[in-house]
Design a protein around this motif. Structure first.
Motif, PDB file in Angstrom:
ATOM      1  N   ILE A  88      27.224 -62.212   3.050  1.00  0.00           N
ATOM      2  CA  ILE A  88      26.117 -61.561   3.761  1.00  0.00           C
ATOM      3  C   ILE A  88      26.181 -61.881   5.246  1.00  0.00           C
ATOM      4  O   ILE A  88      26.010 -61.005   6.100  1.00  0.00           O
ATOM      5  N   ARG A  89      26.448 -63.134   5.573  1.00  0.00           N
ATOM      6  CA  ARG A  89      26.546 -63.512   6.986  1.00  0.00           C
ATOM      7  C   ARG A  89      27.775 -62.899   7.643  1.00  0.00           C
ATOM      8  O   ARG A  89      27.724 -62.477   8.802  1.00  0.00           O
ATOM      9  N   ARG A  90      28.885 -62.835   6.909  1.00  0.00           N
ATOM     10  CA  ARG A  90      30.122 -62.295   7.493  1.00  0.00           C
ATOM     11  C   ARG A  90      30.022 -60.809   7.820  1.00  0.00           C
ATOM     12  O   ARG A  90      30.541 -60.338   8.837  1.00  0.00           O
ATOM     13  N   MET A  91      29.369 -60.041   6.949  1.00  0.00           N
ATOM     14  CA  MET A  91      29.469 -58.588   7.039  1.00  0.00           C
ATOM     15  C   MET A  91      28.237 -57.905   7.599  1.00  0.00           C
ATOM     16  O   MET A  91      28.218 -56.676   7.721  1.00  0.00           O
ATOM     17  N   CYS A  92      27.173 -58.654   7.957  1.00  0.00           N
ATOM     18  CA  CYS A  92      25.942 -57.986   8.397  1.00  0.00           C
ATOM     19  C   CYS A  92      26.140 -57.195   9.694  1.00  0.00           C
ATOM     20  O   CYS A  92      25.610 -56.086   9.831  1.00  0.00           O
ATOM     21  N   GLY A 127      30.086 -46.881   4.377  1.00  0.00           N
ATOM     22  CA  GLY A 127      29.722 -46.984   2.968  1.00  0.00           C
ATOM     23  C   GLY A 127      30.757 -47.632   2.075  1.00  0.00           C
ATOM     24  O   GLY A 127      30.434 -48.494   1.248  1.00  0.00           O
ATOM     25  N   SER A 128      32.011 -47.248   2.222  1.00  0.00           N
ATOM     26  CA  SER A 128      33.049 -47.692   1.289  1.00  0.00           C
ATOM     27  C   SER A 128      33.634 -49.051   1.625  1.00  0.00           C
ATOM     28  O   SER A 128      34.207 -49.703   0.754  1.00  0.00           O
ATOM     29  N   ILE A 129      33.507 -49.468   2.883  1.00  0.00           N
ATOM     30  CA  ILE A 129      34.097 -50.753   3.285  1.00  0.00           C
ATOM     31  C   ILE A 129      33.025 -51.787   3.590  1.00  0.00           C
ATOM     32  O   ILE A 129      32.854 -52.766   2.854  1.00  0.00           O
ATOM     33  N   PHE A 130      32.249 -51.575   4.641  1.00  0.00           N
ATOM     34  CA  PHE A 130      31.328 -52.622   5.079  1.00  0.00           C
ATOM     35  C   PHE A 130      30.087 -52.732   4.188  1.00  0.00           C
ATOM     36  O   PHE A 130      29.655 -53.836   3.854  1.00  0.00           O
ATOM     37  N   TYR A 131      29.474 -51.599   3.821  1.00  0.00           N
ATOM     38  CA  TYR A 131      28.296 -51.674   2.954  1.00  0.00           C
ATOM     39  C   TYR A 131      28.666 -52.265   1.593  1.00  0.00           C
ATOM     40  O   TYR A 131      27.926 -53.085   1.035  1.00  0.00           O
ATOM     41  N   THR A 132      29.824 -51.876   1.074  1.00  0.00           N
ATOM     42  CA  THR A 132      30.301 -52.444  -0.193  1.00  0.00           C
ATOM     43  C   THR A 132      30.485 -53.949  -0.087  1.00  0.00           C
ATOM     44  O   THR A 132      30.101 -54.707  -0.979  1.00  0.00           O
ATOM     45  N   SER A 133      31.054 -54.404   1.028  1.00  0.00           N
ATOM     46  CA  SER A 133      31.377 -55.824   1.176  1.00  0.00           C
ATOM     47  C   SER A 133      30.153 -56.701   1.354  1.00  0.00           C
ATOM     48  O   SER A 133      30.248 -57.925   1.234  1.00  0.00           O
ATOM     49  N   LEU A 209      20.167 -61.793   7.909  1.00  0.00           N
ATOM     50  CA  LEU A 209      20.190 -63.218   8.259  1.00  0.00           C
ATOM     51  C   LEU A 209      19.010 -63.960   7.629  1.00  0.00           C
ATOM     52  O   LEU A 209      19.147 -65.109   7.197  1.00  0.00           O
ATOM     53  N   LEU A 210      17.854 -63.315   7.554  1.00  0.00           N
ATOM     54  CA  LEU A 210      16.716 -63.919   6.862  1.00  0.00           C
ATOM     55  C   LEU A 210      17.034 -64.125   5.384  1.00  0.00           C
ATOM     56  O   LEU A 210      16.689 -65.159   4.801  1.00  0.00           O
ATOM     57  N   CYS A 211      17.694 -63.156   4.777  1.00  0.00           N
ATOM     58  CA  CYS A 211      18.106 -63.287   3.385  1.00  0.00           C
ATOM     59  C   CYS A 211      19.034 -64.481   3.217  1.00  0.00           C
ATOM     60  O   CYS A 211      18.888 -65.290   2.279  1.00  0.00           O
ATOM     61  N   TYR A 212      19.975 -64.618   4.119  1.00  0.00           N
ATOM     62  CA  TYR A 212      20.946 -65.710   4.040  1.00  0.00           C
ATOM     63  C   TYR A 212      20.269 -67.075   4.121  1.00  0.00           C
ATOM     64  O   TYR A 212      20.565 -67.987   3.334  1.00  0.00           O
TER      65      TYR A 212
END
Length: 463
Positions: A88-92, A127-133, A209-212
């Protein structure tokens, strides 16, 4: 799975953190599912059918990226933050930037070929790369936050409420500021929409980031490395074909999104084009939130008493009736239409509140069936199904809009807008009807079986 020691107990902090995760997701997801078609038809001048096809083709790529990301999650090493949270932190930031790139109104005067290619590339990137990750790890971590069914139901409810809150900002906020009144018609302002997309991207990063920082992974998967080496993606897919709970919930997810996203997408045409009142769309979004809040209040006690699948089926059947009556009545007043839509959203809300808990039930059942817990892989297949539903809705909506002759030139033609109204009622009615049938007759994890599976897993894990 075994619980990690010396961690704080599950509580409101986890619920709020998980809610913010879906808040972040939906700042870009709802923007895409609700407004991408409208932006590219009315601002960029691309045919609705072409936009729908681009979105459907993009989902084929997801067949590989979703499953691959699920396997990456399952094979990821534990870190002090957990197994799923680091993603989550890497891909936000990447997912937020990619979303913003989709909505560049300054490119409206480019050639049609360029605009179609640009849409395809940026939509795939988002959608296919970043949202998926980021979405696959986020969804998978629910079962790592707590092993208790009640806690997971709470996470499902708070996740859905995160989506509802994001829907308020997106669904209610955009119609208030993105339209201009020109010659009596509501016209989408492309430049303003681009700025809105940028603001939502920034807000998405903050929510991620709040989620993390607010959530804690307390349940550590027991990893069988020999099994992981043996089971490649194709073996996993072969197992899934005979997994009735997984296949049925995948089908349920597809038809649910057919109903939900068609309702959201057609709202952008019904209110400004059929009723000539974009402001009513904002009021409708607030009414929708009221319906979802009612669903949130009653979903957990009803699920505990009757079962998650059971209340999902009954509420979906209720939504079918509402949409059929709406089609027959065809109210002249936009506010009567808003009222019908609010009741329909209550039906959708009841299923939405339990939907994420249903997939954790499927993960439990799959562990009992296969002897291996693969949260990431199962959730990846489920997420892929949701994207199929999104694509099917986009493709269907775009195809139907083209079929009735919708374009920039005919956007306010009486015959065209009449067709818009019919689509807004018929497509959700069919989707809700199929959802009720799947949940009641095909999906096997009703209350009695879920309780049995929970007891069996507790015995297996020595709890």
């Amino acid at each position: 799975m075994e619980k990690t020691k010396n961690v704080r107990p599950f509580g409101m902090r986890d619920k709020l953190g998980y809610m913010f995760g879906d808040f972040g997701n939906d700042f870009t997801f709802i923007l895409s599912s609700s407004f991408l078609m409208k932006f590219y038809t009315d601002v960029m001048g691309v045919d609705a059918f072409v936009v729908g096809i681009v979105m459907m083709v993009a989902r084929i790529v997801d067949a590989f990226t979703d499953v691959t990301m699920g396997r990456i999650c399952d094979r990821s090493k534990m870190t002090p933050a957990g197994k799923f949270k680091p993603w989550i932190r890497r891909m936000c930031a990447p997912v937020a930037i990619a979303s913003f790139l989709i909505y560049q109104s300054s490119l409206a005067d480019m050639s049609m070929t360029f605009k179609i290619i640009y849409l395809f590339v940026t939509y795939i990137l988002w959608g296919s790369i970043f949202y998926t990750s980021i979405n696959i790890p986020y969804g998978s971590m629910a079962s790592a936050i707590s092993a208790e069914p009640g806690d997971r139901q709470s996470l499902s409810t708070f996740r859905t409420m995160g989506g509802v809150l994001a829907g308020m900002f997106v669904g209610a906020g955009i119609p208030m500021v993105a339209y201009d009144k020109i010659d009596g018609n509501e016209i989408l302002n492309g430049g303003r929409f681009t700025i809105i997309a940028g603001v939502f991207s920034v807000l998405a990063v903050g929510c991620y980031l709040l989620c993390y920082y607010l959530t804690t992974e307390r349940v550590k998967p027991e990893v069988d490395l020999s099994q992981q080496k043996q089971d490649n993606v194709f073996v996993m897919l072969k197992k899934s074909i005979t997994n009735r709970p997984l296949i049925s919930i995948i089908v349920a997810s597809i038809v649910m999104l057919l109903a939900q996203l068609t309702m959201q997408g057609m709202a952008n045409y019904v209110y400004p084009n059929y009723y000539g009142n974009a402001t009513a769309q904002t009021i409708s979004t607030f009414m929708m939130m009221g319906g979802m809040i009612l669903a949130a209040i009653f979903s957990k006690p009803l699920a505990n008493k009757f079962g998650k699948a059971e209340i999902g089926a009954v509420s979906s059947a209720m939504a079918v009736v509402v949409n059929v009556v709406l089609l027959l009545v065809k109210p002249a007043s936009v506010w009567v239409y808003v009222g019908f839509q609010a009741v329909s959203w209550i039906g959708l809300g009841m299923f939405s509140m339990v939907s994420w808990a249903l997939i954790t039930d499927v993960i439990d059942a799959t562990e009992l069936r296969n002897g291996v817990r693969e949260d990431g892989s199962v959730y990846a297949l489920y997420s892929f199904a949701r994207k199929l539903g999104q694509a099917a809705s986009s493709g269907l909506t775009g195809g139907l809009l083209t079929l009735i002759g919708y374009s920039q030139a005919t956007a306010f033609d009486p015959k065209v807008v009449d067709g818009i109204f019919n689509i807004s009622c018929l497509a959700p009615a069919i989707g809700f009807g199929l959802l009720a049938v799947v949940l009641w007759f095909w999906y096997p994890l009703h209350k009695k079986q879920v309780d049995s599976n929970v007891a069996a897993l507790k015995e297996k894990h020595g709890e």
